[in-house]
Design a protein around this motif. Structure first.
Motif, PDB file in Angstrom:
ATOM      1  N   MET A 144      -9.293 -13.106   0.481  1.00  0.00           N
ATOM      2  CA  MET A 144      -8.713 -11.915  -0.129  1.00  0.00           C
ATOM      3  C   MET A 144      -8.019 -11.046   0.918  1.00  0.00           C
ATOM      4  O   MET A 144      -8.315  -9.853   1.076  1.00  0.00           O
ATOM      5  CB  MET A 144      -9.774 -11.125  -0.902  1.00  0.00           C
ATOM      6  N   LEU A 145      -7.075 -11.672   1.630  1.00  0.00           N
ATOM      7  CA  LEU A 145      -6.315 -10.964   2.646  1.00  0.00           C
ATOM      8  C   LEU A 145      -5.412  -9.912   2.002  1.00  0.00           C
ATOM      9  O   LEU A 145      -4.858 -10.132   0.921  1.00  0.00           O
ATOM     10  CB  LEU A 145      -5.475 -11.938   3.466  1.00  0.00           C
ATOM     11  N   GLN A 146      -5.268  -8.786   2.674  1.00  0.00           N
ATOM     12  CA  GLN A 146      -4.432  -7.702   2.176  1.00  0.00           C
ATOM     13  C   GLN A 146      -3.004  -7.858   2.694  1.00  0.00           C
ATOM     14  O   GLN A 146      -2.787  -8.374   3.794  1.00  0.00           O
ATOM     15  CB  GLN A 146      -5.002  -6.351   2.612  1.00  0.00           C
ATOM     16  N   PRO A 147      -2.002  -7.428   1.944  1.00  0.00           N
ATOM     17  CA  PRO A 147      -0.611  -7.605   2.384  1.00  0.00           C
ATOM     18  C   PRO A 147      -0.245  -6.661   3.523  1.00  0.00           C
ATOM     19  O   PRO A 147      -0.865  -5.611   3.718  1.00  0.00           O
ATOM     20  CB  PRO A 147       0.198  -7.296   1.123  1.00  0.00           C
ATOM     21  N   ILE A 148       0.781  -7.049   4.254  1.00  0.00           N
ATOM     22  CA  ILE A 148       1.356  -6.180   5.277  1.00  0.00           C
ATOM     23  C   ILE A 148       2.158  -5.080   4.576  1.00  0.00           C
ATOM     24  O   ILE A 148       2.867  -5.334   3.607  1.00  0.00           O
ATOM     25  CB  ILE A 148       2.264  -6.982   6.224  1.00  0.00           C
ATOM     26  N   ALA A 149       2.048  -3.858   5.085  1.00  0.00           N
ATOM     27  CA  ALA A 149       2.782  -2.728   4.511  1.00  0.00           C
ATOM     28  C   ALA A 149       3.665  -2.093   5.579  1.00  0.00           C
ATOM     29  O   ALA A 149       3.332  -2.119   6.769  1.00  0.00           O
ATOM     30  CB  ALA A 149       1.824  -1.686   3.948  1.00  0.00           C
ATOM     31  N   ILE A 150       4.794  -1.542   5.146  1.00  0.00           N
ATOM     32  CA  ILE A 150       5.658  -0.774   6.033  1.00  0.00           C
ATOM     33  C   ILE A 150       5.211   0.682   5.982  1.00  0.00           C
ATOM     34  O   ILE A 150       5.193   1.301   4.922  1.00  0.00           O
ATOM     35  CB  ILE A 150       7.136  -0.890   5.624  1.00  0.00           C
ATOM     36  N   THR A 151       4.850   1.249   7.140  1.00  0.00           N
ATOM     37  CA  THR A 151       4.376   2.627   7.186  1.00  0.00           C
ATOM     38  C   THR A 151       5.452   3.592   7.656  1.00  0.00           C
ATOM     39  O   THR A 151       5.234   4.789   7.686  1.00  0.00           O
ATOM     40  CB  THR A 151       3.154   2.736   8.115  1.00  0.00           C
ATOM     41  N   GLY A 152       6.619   3.085   8.025  1.00  0.00           N
ATOM     42  CA  GLY A 152       7.716   3.932   8.459  1.00  0.00           C
ATOM     43  C   GLY A 152       8.844   3.058   8.973  1.00  0.00           C
ATOM     44  O   GLY A 152       8.605   1.939   9.435  1.00  0.00           O
ATOM     45  N   GLN A 153      10.060   3.532   8.888  1.00  0.00           N
ATOM     46  CA  GLN A 153      11.210   2.771   9.346  1.00  0.00           C
ATOM     47  C   GLN A 153      12.003   3.586  10.354  1.00  0.00           C
ATOM     48  O   GLN A 153      12.172   4.798  10.201  1.00  0.00           O
ATOM     49  CB  GLN A 153      12.126   2.393   8.178  1.00  0.00           C
ATOM     50  N   ALA A 154      12.494   2.901  11.389  1.00  0.00           N
ATOM     51  CA  ALA A 154      13.335   3.568  12.370  1.00  0.00           C
ATOM     52  C   ALA A 154      14.699   3.851  11.766  1.00  0.00           C
ATOM     53  O   ALA A 154      15.258   3.021  11.060  1.00  0.00           O
ATOM     54  CB  ALA A 154      13.475   2.696  13.612  1.00  0.00           C
ATOM     55  N   LEU A 155      15.231   5.027  12.058  1.00  0.00           N
ATOM     56  CA  LEU A 155      16.543   5.375  11.520  1.00  0.00           C
ATOM     57  C   LEU A 155      17.640   4.500  12.101  1.00  0.00           C
ATOM     58  O   LEU A 155      18.689   4.318  11.489  1.00  0.00           O
ATOM     59  CB  LEU A 155      16.833   6.857  11.796  1.00  0.00           C
ATOM     60  N   ASP A 156      17.416   3.952  13.304  1.00  0.00           N
ATOM     61  CA  ASP A 156      18.428   3.081  13.894  1.00  0.00           C
ATOM     62  C   ASP A 156      18.288   1.633  13.445  1.00  0.00           C
ATOM     63  O   ASP A 156      19.052   0.769  13.863  1.00  0.00           O
ATOM     64  CB  ASP A 156      18.396   3.169  15.420  1.00  0.00           C
TER      65      ASP A 156
END
Length: 226
Positions: free
Chosen positions: A92-104
């Protein structure tokens, strides 16, 4: 009883009571999780042998076992014996999540949580791309994926390792954000008449996103107009 645990099963062995006080026609093996408030439940029974395999146990979990010898007058209970099941690979592995994105658009901040069923001691997390190249390894549950191209899709999956093996999560797809276009070459101009010029150009070498508009800027007497 004597308990020999496996990953999801346990072999329970016992001897006949020294004073049965009647004819024993069944043995029940009562089991409960030590960390749970759920009472003992009969998970296995036998009417002849002096051993039984208890199934449907969870890995890396402590259980209490008790044997009930049953005759026509009722049940006689043994002392409680505890044992822990062996470790197994995580589930029951949890998915990878994006916690923030670089503006560049050059990196992604990725994070994840521990699996819902670690089934043992977690020894390592790995982040790999679609062809198996390892981008991260360690025990932290966050990772900055660097040196990326803007507006580009990347495919990654999470691998979680324990002391007996690893489990892989599903392949996930991420796209970096758009940024302004780069490497735009100058346009080419050819004179059509005294009042007309044909201007052509090629797309930018790095569009860094979806192109929505081209603007032609002309310079007249050092003043910039559109």
């Amino acid at each position: 009883p004597t308990i020999t645990p496996g990953q999801r099963t346990a072999i329970v062995v016992w001897q006949k009571p020294s004073n049965p006080r009647g004819v024993i026609f069944r043995y029940d093996v009562l089991v409960r999780q030590l960390a749970s408030s759920v009472p003992f439940q009969a998970l296995a029974s036998t009417n002849a042998s002096l051993s039984v395999e208890v199934r449907a146990l969870r890995p890396f979990t402590s259980y209490a076992f008790q044997l009930a010898a049953v005759n026509t007058a009722g049940s006689g209970l043994s002392a409680v014996v505890t044992a822990m099941t062996d470790e197994d690979i995580p589930e029951m592995l949890q998915p990878i999540a994006i916690t923030g994105q670089a503006l560049d658009g050059t990196h992604l901040n990725l994070s994840w949580t521990a699996p819902a069923m670690p089934n043992g001691v977690i020894t390592e997390y790995q982040v790999l791309d679609a062809v198996g190249t390892q981008e991260y390894t360690g025990l932290e549950t966050e990772f900055v994926f660097r040196r990326l191209m803007p507006y580009t899709r990347y495919s990654l999956y999470l691998r979680v390792c324990g002391r007996v093996g690893c489990a892989d999560g599903a392949l996930q797809h991420f796209r970096t954000p758009e940024t302004i276009p780069e490497l735009q070459l100058p346009p080419s101009a050819s004179v059509l008449s005294s009042r007309a010029i044909n201007i052509t150009w090629s797309p930018p070498g790095q569009p860094n996103g979806l192109l929505t508009l081209y603007t032609i800027i002309r310079v007249l007497n050092s003043n910039m107009t559109r």
